[in-house]
Design a protein around this motif. Structure first.
Motif, short mmCIF file in Angstrom:
data_model
loop_
_atom_site.label_atom_id
_atom_site.label_comp_id
_atom_site.label_asym_id
_atom_site.label_seq_id
_atom_site.Cartn_x
_atom_site.Cartn_y
_atom_site.Cartn_z
N VAL A 482 2.14 -5.01 -63.67
CA VAL A 482 1.07 -4.55 -64.60
C VAL A 482 1.19 -5.51 -65.92
O VAL A 482 0.41 -5.93 -66.38
CB VAL A 482 1.12 -3.24 -64.93
CG1 VAL A 482 0.27 -2.99 -66.34
CG2 VAL A 482 0.73 -2.29 -63.87
N GLN A 483 2.52 -5.83 -66.14
CA GLN A 483 2.81 -6.76 -67.54
C GLN A 483 2.37 -8.20 -66.89
O GLN A 483 1.50 -8.82 -67.86
CB GLN A 483 4.17 -6.70 -67.69
CG GLN A 483 4.71 -5.77 -68.70
CD GLN A 483 6.37 -5.86 -69.06
OE1 GLN A 483 6.81 -7.04 -68.41
NE2 GLN A 483 6.73 -4.99 -69.69
N PHE A 496 -7.04 0.08 -69.92
CA PHE A 496 -6.59 0.90 -68.96
C PHE A 496 -5.07 1.01 -68.76
O PHE A 496 -4.37 1.51 -67.84
CB PHE A 496 -6.83 -0.04 -67.64
CG PHE A 496 -8.33 -0.41 -67.59
CD1 PHE A 496 -9.38 1.06 -67.76
CD2 PHE A 496 -8.86 -1.26 -67.02
CE1 PHE A 496 -10.61 0.71 -67.51
CE2 PHE A 496 -10.36 -1.43 -66.96
CZ PHE A 496 -11.22 -0.49 -67.17
N PRO B 8 6.99 -1.53 -72.13
CA PRO B 8 6.96 -1.48 -70.59
C PRO B 8 5.35 -0.89 -70.58
O PRO B 8 4.80 -0.14 -71.05
CB PRO B 8 7.60 -0.25 -70.41
CG PRO B 8 8.08 0.42 -71.79
CD PRO B 8 8.18 -0.84 -72.77
N ALA B 9 4.60 -1.38 -69.59
CA ALA B 9 3.44 -1.37 -69.37
C ALA B 9 2.91 -0.66 -67.98
O ALA B 9 3.42 -0.63 -66.83
CB ALA B 9 2.42 -2.33 -69.46
N ARG B 10 2.35 0.31 -68.08
CA ARG B 10 1.74 0.77 -66.89
C ARG B 10 0.18 1.25 -67.06
O ARG B 10 -0.61 1.32 -68.02
CB ARG B 10 2.56 2.57 -66.90
CG ARG B 10 3.71 2.46 -66.37
CD ARG B 10 4.41 3.85 -66.21
NE ARG B 10 3.51 4.68 -65.49
CZ ARG B 10 3.46 5.96 -65.81
NH1 ARG B 10 3.98 6.20 -66.98
NH2 ARG B 10 2.42 6.61 -65.36
N LEU B 11 -0.43 1.20 -65.64
CA LEU B 11 -1.97 1.47 -65.68
C LEU B 11 -2.02 2.77 -65.63
O LEU B 11 -1.47 3.44 -64.93
CB LEU B 11 -2.29 0.79 -64.44
CG LEU B 11 -2.87 -0.70 -64.25
CD1 LEU B 11 -3.41 -1.22 -63.13
CD2 LEU B 11 -3.84 -0.93 -65.26
N ARG B 12 -3.07 3.37 -66.34
CA ARG B 12 -3.46 4.52 -66.30
C ARG B 12 -4.34 4.93 -64.94
O ARG B 12 -5.07 3.84 -64.80
CB ARG B 12 -3.95 5.30 -67.69
CG ARG B 12 -5.28 4.78 -67.88
CD ARG B 12 -5.88 5.43 -68.99
NE ARG B 12 -7.11 4.75 -69.64
CZ ARG B 12 -8.20 4.47 -69.08
NH1 ARG B 12 -8.60 5.23 -67.95
NH2 ARG B 12 -9.28 3.81 -69.68
#
Lengths: 498, 171
Positions: A482-483, A496, B8-12
């Protein structure tokens, strides 16, 4: 063109004609009526050629280039001029003798390309200049006001724009020829030769060795050894010869040129000459391939990834060549320094575990398939008579091989991001580093299989119109995926994210 | 595994669920497919000779296949309904599908080439429609499955409107 079709038709008729003539001659020697057959065949070919020439036409309108062809079933192929992305000029030996060429127009709308066969060589070059310049004007992505455009052959050169010098990115260096045998692309040919040899192998009196006398057996064994040695030698020499000859035929006179307006042009070929031109904006990346053998001698191959260059979307730019040259030309092609040399970010221990487990499934399956007949069915052909240590032995050997393959797959796996490009490296025996322009990414897919979800891994796919239309970074940790997607295409994932 | 300086990235998950009638549609669809398979298995099992080791094995295989079918009919539609989500926001489509696996797709509408609506025979009984959005990449078509017909029409019109505003060839 008027000559081309009859000659080609004659060519395809030649074998049946000769066979027919030979057959007839053997029948009755004194009768020369078979001459009639040949003459009739030739006449037919000429008529066929003339008709096909007469009904094939191409024309330019303001928006399209149109090709009409076919005698019984008429076909009209069109390509919108503002969508012309690549123009290839190809001239097989016959064309070259007649001073003709084939022009293939790629539009990036369809995988199929429009093919104008049998225009004169000079016309072909004119057409190319016109088509690419016209596409720039009609497409509206050129800077400033559209320049006036003249059709080819009317003497106008205003579409050429300001002339800038060409820069040569690469030229064939015959020292590279030493890399030819290390490329696996010629292996197919040699495998074919080997297949033919294997046919002869069936004729050898190996079955009769059992009944032979001791002394005779010894002689035969020596002969067999010599034979195997000879076969190996022939295959190796054949491989070297075939790959070298193919290399010379394909890459003769190779020149990779950045034209004045930035378009990329690749010319090559000894018998059949190729000249491929791709619009600068449609070159979306590069692919560096390092097959196992080539890696041993520090060699590599280079292709360009582009939109509208036909099926596959890949154009070979460099033959097997020194890695340093491939890197240098690749960077000039990408107009950025680094994507082909930068260190890759690995996908971590979970990816390693996933890759190893996935590879060992094959081991279990094969061993299981062998274990059932070995231990349960005693009467099933030779499989039932295998020794008891067979399946465990296979388990160990196959397991080790698969572990090696998985480990190398994991070591090669990685990704990177530069100012302009997304880079992904994959592969085991063939290591490939694929570089895709970030501006060419038109969407994302994040796929997680059942087992990947449990490990928090995903396959990250950047979709694009160029090349194979997708660039996949397999088994990448989800957060990293995702990053990476967010950084590669700023804005596309906004809102999103949590 | 985190890049320095990046949170830290996450898709919802996408915001909207599909039509609740999709559950019944998926059930019926799975039933239709399985009825034939069951019939074939019953017939074969009927004529199998008794007492052979391989016919017993085959019958057990059939039982396993039937259990799998039951899961497909009873469990899968419910799980699939919970996991299938979609959203259109600021000129981008975001869709999530899959029940055991998960497939998330995002495409900006500026890169979309066509917007299609599809209604199969059974889907029409339940007033459902699929919307498929294609881009210039063969790997990139996005399908929003099983929307209510009226909603699907509205969404399609909106998508087509946004897509129509874009110039260039979307490559």
């Amino acid at each position: 063109m008027l000559l081309l079709t009859p000659v080609r038709t004659l060519g395809s008729f030649a074998v049946p004609l000769v066979l027919a003539v030979l057959g007839v001659r053997r029948g009755r020697d004194e009768d020369p009526w078979w001459l009639l057959v040949v003459v009739a065949g030739a006449a037919l070919a000429v008529v066929f050629g003339v008709v096909s020439w007469a009904v094939t036409r191409y024309r330019f309108t303001d928006e399209q280039v149109q090709l009409r062809s076919g005698v019984l079933s008429r076909r009209v192929t069109t390509a919108p001029l503002d969508r012309v992305r690549s123009v290839d000029i190809e001239a097989p030996p016959l064309h070259r003798v007649l001073g003709l060429a084939k022009v293939k127009v790629g539009t990036g709308v369809d995988a199929t390309r429009l093919e104008l066969d049998g225009v004169s060589a000079a016309q072909a070059t004119d057409l190319r200049t016109y088509l690419l310049a016209r596409s720039r004007v009609a497409g509206g992505d050129g800077e400033g006001a559209p320049a006036p455009v003249d059709a080819p052959g009317r003497g106008g050169t205003s579409y050429l724009g300001p002339a800038q010098p060409e820069t040569e990115l690469a030229r064939i260096d015959w020292g590279w020829l030493r890399y030819a045998p290390f490329s696996l692309s010629s292996l197919v040919v040699v495998a074919g030769v080997f297949g033919v040899l294997a046919q002869f192998g069936d004729e050898l009196p190996i079955d009769q060795i059992d009944v032979a006398q001791d002394a005779w057996r010894w002689v035969v064994a020596q002969a067999l050894l010599a034979l195997v040695g000879a076969v190996v030698l022939v295959v190796v020499v054949g491989w070297v010869v075939v790959s070298t000859v193919t290399y010379v035929l394909t890459w003769w006179n190779l020149r990779v040129v950045r034209e004045g307006r930035g378009n990329l042009r690749i010319t090559r070929g000894l018998l059949t000459t190729h000249s491929q031109t791709v619009e600068r904006a449609k070159v979306r990346g590069a692919l560096m391939g390092e097959p196992f053998l080539l890696r041993l001698v520090r060699g590599a191959e280079l292709s360009a990834i582009a939109t509208g260059v036909g099926t596959g979307g890949r154009t070979r730019v460099l033959p097997p060549a020194p890695r340093s040259v491939v890197v240098q030309v690749g960077h000039e092609l990408l107009e950025e320094h680094g994507p082909l040399t930068m260190a890759m970010v690995g996908h971590g221990p979970r990816a390693r575990r996933r890759i190893h487990v996935r590879h060992q499934w094959g081991t279990l399956l094969v061993t299981g398939a062998l274990a059932v007949p070995t231990y349960l069915l005693q009467d099933l052909w030779v499989l039932g008579r295998l020794p008891d240590w067979g399946p465990p032995g296979l388990l160990v050997v196959l397991g080790l091989v698969n572990a090696l393959v998985a480990e190398s797959a994991w070591r090669n796996l990685g990704h990177g991001l530069t100012d302009r490009h997304l880079v992904v490296q994959t592969g085991t025996f063939m290591r490939t580093r694929e570089v895709l322009e970030r501006a060419g990414i038109i969407g994302w897919r994040i796929e997680q299989g059942f087992f990947q979800r449990r490990l928090g891994l995903a396959d990250l796919m950047a979709t694009t119109a160029a090349g194979s239309e997708v660039l996949t970074a397999p088994d990448i940790p989800l957060d990293l995926a995702v990053q990476l997607a967010g950084r590669a295409t700023p804005g596309m994932l906004d809102d999103f994210l949590v | 595994m985190e890049v320095e300086g990046m949170p830290p990235a996450r898709l919802r998950e996408p915001a909207h669920r599909v039509s609740p009638r999709a559950v019944r549609y998926w059930t019926v669809n799975a039933l239709l497919g399985n009825v034939l398979a069951w019939a074939v298995m019953f017939v074969i099992a009927w004529f199998l000779p008794e007492g052979r080791w391989w016919s017993t094995t085959l019958v057990w295989l059939f039982v396993v296949a039937m259990l799998a079918n039951v899961v497909e009919v009873v469990v899968e539609p419910v799980v699939r309904y919970r996991r299938t989500r979609w959203e259109v926001r600021d000129g981008r489509v975001f869709v999530q599908t899959g029940w055991l696996s998960r497939d998330q797709r995002i495409a900006p509408l500026s890169r979309v080439q066509t917007v299609d609506t599809h209604r199969g025979a059974v889907m029409r009984l339940y007033r459902l429609a699929n919307i498929t959005v294609t881009t210039a990449s063969a790997a990139g078509p996005i399908t929003i499955p099983c929307l209510d017909t009226d909603l699907a029409e509205a969404v399609t019109a909106e998508l087509a409107r946004i897509t129509g505003q874009t110039r260039g060839d979307a490559t």
